[in-house]
Design a protein around this motif. Sequence first.
Motif, PDB file in Angstrom:
ATOM      1  N   ASN A 166      74.518  -5.085  93.659  1.00 48.97           N
ATOM      2  CA  ASN A 166      74.060  -5.936  92.634  1.00 48.97           C
ATOM      3  C   ASN A 166      74.361  -5.737  91.269  1.00 48.97           C
ATOM      4  O   ASN A 166      74.556  -6.461  90.616  1.00 48.97           O
ATOM      5  CB  ASN A 166      72.949  -6.218  93.125  1.00 48.97           C
ATOM      6  CG  ASN A 166      72.411  -7.257  94.061  1.00 48.97           C
ATOM      7  OD1 ASN A 166      72.536  -8.438  93.886  1.00 48.97           O
ATOM      8  ND2 ASN A 166      72.054  -7.031  95.289  1.00 48.97           N
ATOM      9  N   ALA A 200      70.473  -6.217  87.010  1.00 50.08           N
ATOM     10  CA  ALA A 200      70.250  -6.183  88.548  1.00 50.08           C
ATOM     11  C   ALA A 200      68.724  -5.812  88.772  1.00 50.08           C
ATOM     12  O   ALA A 200      68.173  -4.974  87.986  1.00 50.08           O
ATOM     13  CB  ALA A 200      71.103  -5.481  89.362  1.00 50.08           C
ATOM     14  N   ALA A 228      71.098 -10.358  88.664  1.00 49.58           N
ATOM     15  CA  ALA A 228      71.595  -9.998  90.159  1.00 49.58           C
ATOM     16  C   ALA A 228      70.841  -9.465  91.109  1.00 49.58           C
ATOM     17  O   ALA A 228      69.998  -8.308  90.820  1.00 49.58           O
ATOM     18  CB  ALA A 228      72.922  -9.052  90.128  1.00 49.58           C
ATOM     19  N   VAL A 288      72.577 -14.503  90.843  1.00 48.51           N
ATOM     20  CA  VAL A 288      73.522 -14.185  91.739  1.00 48.51           C
ATOM     21  C   VAL A 288      72.854 -13.276  92.460  1.00 48.51           C
ATOM     22  O   VAL A 288      71.855 -12.694  92.195  1.00 48.51           O
ATOM     23  CB  VAL A 288      74.677 -13.478  90.890  1.00 48.51           C
ATOM     24  CG1 VAL A 288      75.533 -14.589  90.273  1.00 48.51           C
ATOM     25  CG2 VAL A 288      74.503 -12.413  90.250  1.00 48.51           C
ATOM     26  N   GLY A 289      73.530 -13.031  93.737  1.00 49.53           N
ATOM     27  CA  GLY A 289      72.864 -12.091  94.655  1.00 49.53           C
ATOM     28  C   GLY A 289      73.949 -11.656  95.766  1.00 49.53           C
ATOM     29  O   GLY A 289      74.876 -12.324  96.081  1.00 49.53           O
ATOM     30  N   LEU A 335      77.966  -6.418  90.774  1.00 46.91           N
ATOM     31  CA  LEU A 335      78.195  -7.990  90.524  1.00 46.91           C
ATOM     32  C   LEU A 335      77.657  -8.343  89.224  1.00 46.91           C
ATOM     33  O   LEU A 335      78.257  -9.074  88.472  1.00 46.91           O
ATOM     34  CB  LEU A 335      77.450  -8.574  91.704  1.00 46.91           C
ATOM     35  CG  LEU A 335      77.480 -10.000  91.555  1.00 46.91           C
ATOM     36  CD1 LEU A 335      78.908 -10.722  91.722  1.00 46.91           C
ATOM     37  CD2 LEU A 335      76.716 -10.684  92.796  1.00 46.91           C
ATOM     38  N   ALA A 336      76.404  -7.563  88.913  1.00 43.49           N
ATOM     39  CA  ALA A 336      76.037  -7.950  87.427  1.00 43.49           C
ATOM     40  C   ALA A 336      77.118  -7.519  86.473  1.00 43.49           C
ATOM     41  O   ALA A 336      77.365  -8.034  85.372  1.00 43.49           O
ATOM     42  CB  ALA A 336      74.719  -7.159  87.057  1.00 43.49           C
ATOM     43  N   GLY A 359      79.606 -10.034  86.154  1.00 41.00           N
ATOM     44  CA  GLY A 359      79.154 -11.339  85.556  1.00 41.00           C
ATOM     45  C   GLY A 359      79.422 -10.962  84.056  1.00 41.00           C
ATOM     46  O   GLY A 359      79.399 -11.928  83.397  1.00 41.00           O
TER      47      GLY A 359
END
Length: 193
Positions: free
Chosen positions: A21, A12, A81, A121-122, A24-25, A28
């Motif tokens: 983020n 991220a 991210a 992604v963000g 989210l990373a 992922g």
Amino acid sequence: MASSTQKVLVFAGSAREASLNKQLAKLGAKRIEALGGEATFIDLKDYPCPLFDEDIETQGMPENVVKLREILAEHQGVLIASPEYNGFITPLLKNTLDWLSRPYQETPGLGLFAGKWAALVGASPGGLGGIRALPLGQQLLANLGLIVLPQPLSLPKAGSAFNDSGALNDAATGQKLDALCQRLVDVMANNHP
């Protein structure tokens, strides 16, 4: 299934401990693994680098930049991210990519990025989900020579988007993340867009 040599580096563009983020990373990376890829999550907080300066560079590549270069060299793709700061990618992400784009020893400038795949992604606690920064991140990655997948994932209202186990509460968003991760795994395995 992707071969074991097809590895995705995941990170991220935020150093903050509680970064959405980063969360989210990490998700992922888990999804890439579940979908047949091999993912390595790193935290840029563990690799602090000075602000890019050619005067520093002439004194020798900073130790953490060398470490990041070695890690990136072992991977054929990246999943990033990207937070959004004032409508743009973060200074941390830009600075990291600037350092990694420099020539070093036998590797020419941009050489580390050539032929690698990238997905973005963000996440944002706001309603836009980092959507203004994602095209700029894609442009930067393309400028560096990465092959960037279209349709990045934007995650608005990310402060309430994750459940206690780190998965996404919204099934449709989870499916979008899976679709992006699957595309990345597949293109790397097949070596074509």
